[in-house]
Motif scaffolding. Sequence first.
Motif, PDB file in Angstrom:
ATOM      1  N   ARG A  89      37.383  46.895  35.856  1.00 26.46           N
ATOM      2  CA  ARG A  89      37.097  45.466  35.727  1.00 26.46           C
ATOM      3  C   ARG A  89      37.889  44.693  36.783  1.00 26.46           C
ATOM      4  O   ARG A  89      38.600  45.272  37.595  1.00 26.46           O
ATOM      5  CB  ARG A  89      37.473  44.982  34.327  1.00 26.46           C
ATOM      6  N   HIS A  95      45.407  45.188  30.544  1.00 26.19           N
ATOM      7  CA  HIS A  95      43.999  45.073  30.919  1.00 26.19           C
ATOM      8  C   HIS A  95      43.305  43.888  30.272  1.00 26.19           C
ATOM      9  O   HIS A  95      42.077  43.808  30.275  1.00 26.19           O
ATOM     10  CB  HIS A  95      43.271  46.396  30.652  1.00 26.19           C
ATOM     11  N   LEU A  96      44.082  42.969  29.728  1.00 27.53           N
ATOM     12  CA  LEU A  96      43.469  41.701  29.316  1.00 27.53           C
ATOM     13  C   LEU A  96      43.060  40.976  30.591  1.00 27.53           C
ATOM     14  O   LEU A  96      43.838  40.874  31.538  1.00 27.53           O
ATOM     15  CB  LEU A  96      44.460  40.848  28.520  1.00 27.53           C
ATOM     16  N   GLN A  97      41.841  40.480  30.577  1.00 26.15           N
ATOM     17  CA  GLN A  97      41.330  39.819  31.779  1.00 26.15           C
ATOM     18  C   GLN A  97      41.808  38.368  31.801  1.00 26.15           C
ATOM     19  O   GLN A  97      41.498  37.589  30.906  1.00 26.15           O
ATOM     20  CB  GLN A  97      39.811  39.875  31.773  1.00 26.15           C
ATOM     21  N   LEU A  98      42.541  38.011  32.844  1.00 20.61           N
ATOM     22  CA  LEU A  98      43.023  36.633  32.962  1.00 20.61           C
ATOM     23  C   LEU A  98      42.143  35.807  33.887  1.00 20.61           C
ATOM     24  O   LEU A  98      42.040  34.594  33.732  1.00 20.61           O
ATOM     25  CB  LEU A  98      44.472  36.618  33.469  1.00 20.61           C
ATOM     26  N   VAL A  99      41.515  36.463  34.866  1.00 18.34           N
ATOM     27  CA  VAL A  99      40.641  35.764  35.820  1.00 18.34           C
ATOM     28  C   VAL A  99      39.381  36.601  36.005  1.00 18.34           C
ATOM     29  O   VAL A  99      39.457  37.734  36.505  1.00 18.34           O
ATOM     30  CB  VAL A  99      41.346  35.594  37.190  1.00 18.34           C
ATOM     31  N   PRO A 100      38.221  36.059  35.586  1.00 20.96           N
ATOM     32  CA  PRO A 100      36.990  36.868  35.600  1.00 20.96           C
ATOM     33  C   PRO A 100      36.670  37.474  36.968  1.00 20.96           C
ATOM     34  O   PRO A 100      36.216  38.604  37.044  1.00 20.96           O
ATOM     35  CB  PRO A 100      35.910  35.869  35.178  1.00 20.96           C
ATOM     36  N   VAL A 133      47.747  45.595  26.841  1.00 18.29           N
ATOM     37  CA  VAL A 133      47.444  44.227  27.259  1.00 18.29           C
ATOM     38  C   VAL A 133      47.473  44.051  28.781  1.00 18.29           C
ATOM     39  O   VAL A 133      47.131  42.989  29.278  1.00 18.29           O
ATOM     40  CB  VAL A 133      48.387  43.219  26.593  1.00 18.29           C
TER      41      VAL A 133
END
Lengths: 387, 387
Positions: free
Chosen positions: A264, A250-255, A248
Amino acid sequence: MAITGDQSFLKHINRMALIRLIRGRPGWSRADLAECTGLTKSTVSQLVQELIDEGWLAEDDALVTGSIGRRPTPLRLDDKRLAMIGVDLTLGSVQVVATALTGEVVASSEQKLASSAVADVIGAVAQRAAEVIAEVSRVQGRRVLGLGIGVPGPVHEGSGVLHHAANLDWHNVPVRSLLQQALGELGWPQLPVFLQRRAASAALGEVEFATTTVEEPLLFIHLGKTIGAGVFVGGRLLSGHGGFAGDVGHLQLVPDGPQCICGRRGCADTLTSLAAMSARLGVSDEEFVARVQAGDEAACAAAREGGAYLASLIHQLWLTFDPAQIVLGGIASRLGRDYVGLALQVLQERTANSRLQPPPVSVARFGTRAVAIGATALVFNQLVRPV
Amino acid sequence: MAITGDQSFLKHINRMALIRLIRGRPGWSRADLAECTGLTKSTVSQLVQELIDEGWLAEDDALVTGSIGRRPTPLRLDDKRLAMIGVDLTLGSVQVVATALTGEVVASSEQKLASSAVADVIGAVAQRAAEVIAEVSRVQGRRVLGLGIGVPGPVHEGSGVLHHAANLDWHNVPVRSLLQQALGELGWPQLPVFLQRRAASAALGEVEFATTTVEEPLLFIHLGKTIGAGVFVGGRLLSGHGGFAGDVGHLQLVPDGPQCICGRRGCADTLTSLAAMSARLGVSDEEFVARVQAGDEAACAAAREGGAYLASLIHQLWLTFDPAQIVLGGIASRLGRDYVGLALQVLQERTANSRLQPPPVSVARFGTRAVAIGATALVFNQLVRPV
């Protein structure tokens, strides 16, 4: 699968069930076990005797009851004769502990690592593990059941291969076989070795060594240099198809957020990991933690910024897994008010208007040893599978 | 738990095992079952006879083999004598199907709903279900095992209560007891009723009625008016502590994105749901789908915008669950190239540089009936639990 006529399989299942029953209900007698399992008293007596002989169970003095006849003998896990080894491996350090069946630490060793070359790291792990094994087996007279190791990346449990660890720059490293070989050369051959991601190991430690009932799903968020999660649900760790579940960080919080090593932008690791926060100040992780704890304003501001993003991450994981409880571990979980405290406050504010309340959030029971002790739980979990 | 001496419990387990074995291996004989399970041939024969008598199993003609003696009789699931009812309930419509044990649809009924008042909706569901039950039981002569219902919100499986459904504006609705009562009044009392979230029902349909091996975890993403996910892992649905797991329409993809009904901003539902995309054009969902399919430029542009966000959502879920396979369902999964196609292309581009490839993505096997047929799988899954 189906109940089979294979007696040795049935016996194995029943042994595991008895160990788990006694762990959950110390003080139960053979008669209690027979009543609960539906096994005959003679079968229970025979299995219990085996488990006592092998060091799994111990008898306490019989209770004085008012009734006439033979008094029931209370049973409990034996915390003296067996040991499980747990390793926490991450960039720059290795920590080894040995625990009794109860999770109590009975020996430990650690070492800083200057190199992250596979041979150097595996060699250091084996050295420290051999030291701990020698202590518990030769000095304390315990039999070592196996070694669990929490590694900083996804693993293939069947083959014991670490798929990759970005911070070590390792790819497809057969950790189990390398470690077994190194331990063999140090005089400890054929020790069962089990691998798991660090956060998953820590999650398992919370479950297997719990002193109260564990509600599922349990979500462990490991806030170290980078961020990982371990989920225990349905009586097992959620590992995913390739051992990647819970990656997690690498969960994207801010594009359009900061660039991440994964290619990414705006991953949780770039916003709320310890590495990201200390990089913002240009100091080491240890220095950053010390500064926040000392109340340094710039450090506390960076922690608060990270804490707000941590709230977002916890929120995402809450929606996804609907955990019954969340446990925070890793070094950054010690960044109290300005990081974890703020994150929980933001989370409460955001969810105040909904009809749902976030689950209880606690701090890892075993603190900075959560992964290493959790890795010993991995040994227990693999040898005494839930039935 | 432990193997018990309780014969009726053992028998129940063995019956379930035999049904699942035959489903997975149609054509197996009693001898094959005995060999696989370790049960005695006489036990297997007795249980198989019961299952045949009750409509679960059927015999095919014995194979002509070269050997002398009695030829093994191939067994299979009986697709003629039992039925399971499945309901897909969402804002504005109810769809009811009946399936055979094999998942084949043998009757169906649907209705548009003008009102979303609890009494009106439950009444309509019961009416349509009663119609389908009458068809399969009175006309086709099948015994109805139970009714499953996929509902648009988290459920408490034990009590059969729908916690909330934002689009229906329902809160704590005891769907199971209301539906059982309404069915009783229509002449079908005491039917077992099972509840599950819509996306979870659809996920279960993919698993229970699969024709090939299902790799775990299986992630079903339901792209309807809003977005939900169902995860099948460890032999069961991931439901979470309060039945909320998979509520991924509220994963935040853009921190300062559009306002969501949940109170936050930038949730997946506000960016990539069918409702969000059609609202951007100010048209109904049906109209939006028709326009995209007709190649209308404004509609296709909105679909592409949504598709890019869908890529982000799939990426998040991939990292979190590490699924072995992803299945896309719901009306929006039919928005081909400009939505699903684009999302998969973006996902491939984003992950091209990593060492990981996203898992295979397929479209729901049962198309627009995925939830309803999945709800019949819920009946099977609850009555014939995996062992």
